[in-house]
Design an enzyme around this catalytic site. Sequence first.
Site, PDB file in Angstrom:
ATOM      1  N   THR A   1       7.701  -4.560  -5.387  1.00 19.14           N
ATOM      2  CA  THR A   1       7.021  -3.479  -6.112  1.00 19.14           C
ATOM      3  C   THR A   1       5.879  -2.896  -5.282  1.00 19.14           C
ATOM      4  O   THR A   1       5.611  -1.693  -5.357  1.00 19.14           O
ATOM      5  CB  THR A   1       6.492  -3.976  -7.469  1.00 19.14           C
ATOM      6  OG1 THR A   1       5.685  -5.134  -7.257  1.00 19.14           O
ATOM      7  CG2 THR A   1       7.645  -4.330  -8.401  1.00 19.14           C
TER       8      THR A   1
ATOM      9  N   ARG B   1      -3.810 -10.097  -0.967  1.00 19.15           N
ATOM     10  CA  ARG B   1      -2.536 -10.723  -1.291  1.00 19.15           C
ATOM     11  C   ARG B   1      -1.574  -9.697  -1.912  1.00 19.15           C
ATOM     12  O   ARG B   1      -1.975  -8.933  -2.788  1.00 19.15           O
ATOM     13  CB  ARG B   1      -2.760 -11.880  -2.259  1.00 19.15           C
ATOM     14  CG  ARG B   1      -1.482 -12.432  -2.865  1.00 19.15           C
ATOM     15  CD  ARG B   1      -1.775 -13.610  -3.780  1.00 19.15           C
ATOM     16  NE  ARG B   1      -1.935 -14.827  -2.988  1.00 19.15           N
ATOM     17  CZ  ARG B   1      -2.830 -15.778  -3.237  1.00 19.15           C
ATOM     18  NH1 ARG B   1      -3.670 -15.651  -4.242  1.00 19.15           N
ATOM     19  NH2 ARG B   1      -2.885 -16.844  -2.472  1.00 19.15           N
TER      20      ARG B   1
ATOM     21  N   GLY C   1       2.321   8.989 -13.887  1.00 14.22           N
ATOM     22  CA  GLY C   1       1.042   9.523 -14.322  1.00 14.22           C
ATOM     23  C   GLY C   1       0.246  10.093 -13.156  1.00 14.22           C
ATOM     24  O   GLY C   1      -0.146  11.236 -13.165  1.00 14.22           O
TER      25      GLY C   1
ATOM     26  N   GLU D   1      -2.692   3.467  -3.921  1.00 12.75           N
ATOM     27  CA  GLU D   1      -3.312   4.711  -3.448  1.00 12.75           C
ATOM     28  C   GLU D   1      -3.537   4.672  -1.947  1.00 12.75           C
ATOM     29  O   GLU D   1      -3.507   5.705  -1.278  1.00 12.75           O
ATOM     30  CB  GLU D   1      -4.613   4.956  -4.205  1.00 12.75           C
ATOM     31  CG  GLU D   1      -4.347   5.065  -5.699  1.00 12.75           C
ATOM     32  CD  GLU D   1      -5.520   5.521  -6.526  1.00 12.75           C
ATOM     33  OE1 GLU D   1      -5.292   6.111  -7.587  1.00 12.75           O
ATOM     34  OE2 GLU D   1      -6.681   5.270  -6.140  1.00 12.75           O
TER      35      GLU D   1
END
Lengths: 733, 211, 316
Positions: free
Chosen positions: A622, A616, A241, A693
Amino acid sequence: MRFDTPAMTNPIDQGKVVGQRIHRIDGPLKTTGRAVYAYEWHDSNGRYVYGYIVGSAIAKGRIRSMDVSAARNAPGVLAVVTSDGIGDLKKGKYNTAKLFGGTEIQHYHQAIAVVVAETFEEARAAAALVKVDYAEEKGAFDLEAAKDTAVKPEEGEPDSAAGDFDAAFETAAVKFDQTYTTPDQSHAMMEPHASIAAWNGDELTVWTSSQMIDWWRTDLATTLGIDKEKVHIMSPFIGGGFGCKLFLRADAVLAALAAREAKRPVKVALPRPFLMNNTTHRPATIQRIRIGAERDGRITAIAHESWSGDLPGGGPEVAVQQTRLLYAGANRMTATRLATLDLPEGNAMRAPGEAPGMMALEIAIDEMAERLGRDPVDFRIINDTQVDPEKPERPFSHRNLVGCLRTGAERFGWQDRSKQPGGRREGNWLVGMGVASAFRNNLLVPSGARVRLDREGIVTVETDMTDIGTGSYTIIAQTAAEMLGVPVDKVAVSLGDSRFPVSSGSGGQFGGNCSTAGVYAACVKLREAVAQKLGFNSPDELTFSGGEVRAGDRRMPLAQAASDEALVAEDRIEFGDLDKTHQQSTFGAHFVEVGVDVATGETRIRRMLAVCGAGRILNPITARSQVIGAMTMGVGGALSEELVVDTERGFFVNHDLAAYEVPVHADIPHQEVIFLDESDPMSSPMKAKGIAELGLCGVAAAVANAIYNATGVRVRKYPITLDKLINGLPEVS
Amino acid sequence: MQSPGALEISRRDLLVASAATVTVASTASLSHFQTSTAAASQSTKISFTVNGERRELQLDNRTTLLDALREHLHLTGTKKGCDHGQCGACTVLADGRRVNACLTLAVMHEGEDITTIEGLGQPGSLHPMQAAFVEHDGFQCGYCTPGQICSSVAMLEEIKANIPSHVTGDLLAPAEVTPAEIRERMSGNICRCGAYSNIVEAITEIAGRKA
Amino acid sequence: MRAFSYERASTIEAAAKAAASTDGAKFIAGGTNLLDLMKLEIETPTHLIDVNRLGVDRIEPTPEGGLRIGALVRNTDLAADERIRRDYAVLARALLAGASGQLRNRATTAGNLLQRTRCPYFYDTSQPCNKRQPGSGCSALSGFSRQLAVVGVSDACIANHPSDMAVAMRALDAIVETVRSDGTTRSVPIADLHRLPGDTPHIEHVLERGELITAVVLPKPLSGKHIYRKVRDRASYAFALVSIAAVVLPDGTGRVAVGGIAPKPWRDEAAERELPNGARAVTAKLLANARPTEQNAFKMALVERTLSAVLAEARG
């Protein structure tokens, strides 16, 4: 659960599951082609038919008339729905340009019709038969030309100031003043926007590709003029997205209208060549940066002004955002100005504001360091601040930019960087290193979840949170597993369905921290319910571990709490003012080594390292993937990505994946990522912050700085393509 | 082996169930073809093998191999990212060679053997390359992933068959598996999430060398 | 994509005949360019003749000591052929620099020669384009032209030819063999295959309706250093900004063809004679009549610099 005091020790701190390297739980589905994306739902309720979009061939004007007779009579055609035929539809809250409806054309490839046919091939062919008579109007398409007409936006904080910038800059020992430009960029996620819409009476179900389920649901209901309760949105898998699927898009509206007209479920996908002009993009910017400093390297004055454009009613790219917070300096100002442009809608793309802002600021810092004769790493360290420089009474919740820079410099071998630009050559390659800080704010958004425990001891989490590749499925499973003391494979996670509690959704790098915090809140409630059901006094004395609940000598299987009936708990995390009393941001440092071909000016990335301090890390696998992906996007922004504006005809010319060049495998070397060991109790009970980001912010500037170090050519206009370099490269003839 | 995500989304069972029903829908679409829309000359009956299974379809000539797989056989693992040969998400194997299924017509594949991602492995019995992608987190959103995996499986065969690449140093020497070779040869598969670094590690592991 | 009828041709003659006798017929081989354009209705054939099973997919030696490459030899197979790798390395390199592994597996030798421009205005059917719609105007002249041609252009069109393979073929003086619909055959030197745009940019080559390329013949191998250098923004899977196919002898003489800068592979034998005098001398002649736009003027310097690197590499 209201989160308004810093998090204390809680079950997440055990770190048995959260923080562990757990492979994506949706991995087997995705790698075998069994994960079902929007256009791929099949249902026994009947066969879907196909809608194909017709887009405006002009950038601005009006539709005088449309002739759809040939399309309507084409083989297989069931319906043709046109924007002039349907009249004005309401516009959703989050959209600037209308997605459909009415005769006014606001931008190129704006949807003006959808043709429905039995097959995809028939719909596509018939769509080409729609004839449109346009009354074309002149528009403004050139940011540079429109810059002087830009105004102060009415919303947000277009101006900021502290101290007296003008005076301090005037008297600074060393001054710097430069202007940079960043181009329009496209999200270019791999899955095009796609929806299937099916009506059942006055109830509408839409399978779509959405980052924000509730925003889509609300805006789709508004657009169609129906009750939100009648709209059901499903989006369990999303093929990327990056901001382009934050807000309702034309595919969903067209599918819904077409399905109503054709009285059949309809599938609509936006064809790739339509995406770049039909949807949104990151707006181009012009940015002026001025810095004044003492000779010892301390910044005394810093100013950042940015100009961007958008359609009437749209907003600016807030590219100055980070400059208010990243470096010290008593005297400062920022200004954001907005011009009216008739290009497609500018809107959020991964790290809106900071991504283009850091592209400019972090070159400026490199240039200023050189002017001061300072190492760029040291210059950044000298100007670190632990408080909001505009409001020194307001500290950062946690900030270790210095640690990121130092760790990175050591790991990358920064000391080997040539001090002299153009000073290192290996064969035909000019080799250089560059650094940039990384910075992105940490945003807090309420998020809800429902958790159910069944008699087999299986925990099911339901939330309308989305997984756009970020790893939501996995970190949510980890959160529930940690909270309830079960292994991850005893947790089922269901996402992306508007029947589930409203979550933060995926955007602004807030999804990971906020959605898991929502799951945490629901799990706290479930723990209370378990305690009560099993006859324990207080959940605080309980240990949930190994599928058991324990207090002192007493231990019982967790599943026993659900032996009669499933236990269900629902809650929502809401945030107090910890992000007002403290500035919450994420930090990092990017290091890049490039080779520039001495003859052709082609730049190739040789090494990349990111060091991140972002609270954290919920799952190192991921999280690392988010960062390497962002680094890759940053390379594209540095070297090749630009939506080219045809300033006469008013559209993005290179509107497909051949002409808009995003990085390919061969552009990207092995990438290193280091996470500093942090946790931030101000951010949420998870003590995590955003990461997705941060990984992008600063990358392009680090590449730009490395190119400068390699060649001695300073390019201030992105992307840094070879045509901007070759005239400054050594003679080769 | 039970995959860690086996419990994830109990709805998946529902998906599998609905996949079984699509055969019916597909047949309906065929009869629609034969009776109403296209003139006989504009559709063609084709038969080919898909993932080891013989399939016969009457298709509009315009139907790409990609749309035949996705819309007619409901093998949606093969993705449509651009439909113009610019992204590689639709990569499948046709008679063992990787091709962009979007830029070839189904009717051109009469009698061929097509392998899609669904034919390589499934949850619970992953193909080694699929397992390596999970292990190395060689994907994020997952949309380019089937194409990356099909491409990588065929790509290693191309190296084995001594087909050179743009980065091969000596055209007369045997082709090698190096990270640079993998990157060049996989460049027809775009991943906007940017999992490249991990994908190369996954492929390298399967190729039997350390990155 | 408009509806079309479809047939599989089993002989060359039948294919050529069918094409000539059917209005709106087109041959389809790899399909990687044709289908791309058909989806956008830039190409709108009403009948497709599938030539994939004509059997012209072998590479055979010629009596003259060269190679005859069947029209349907896939780019991958051509690049992988031992003889091409050994004796025509510039061609192998050019092929491998093009497109992607998947596309090369489908794309054929003949189709590669006939692929159409990547000019973005040609690709956008809402925009004027003389090549797509004769007389509608050229949007690129005043629009986005960074990728486009600097030489061989006209006021009607500045599109460039996108092929890598054809550039190497031009350096090698390949001959294109065809069959016409009446069964007669001819040989067209690759230099004469493509036409410059002039006032008719929609006519891109000299082949007649129904004429089918059956083979491309390479003359006997050229000694010297074979080099193909492609310059592009990203490192792979991108069209050339500039490319150079060169065969250079130890004495500094040789052949040079340039891609990315013209409507056809660009070679000028007079410029080539300047090779011993270096890249600047060659480029001056090669681009003497260039008419770059503001956006693609950089290609002038880029050609010279790239050629300079190629010659340096040739010297070893």
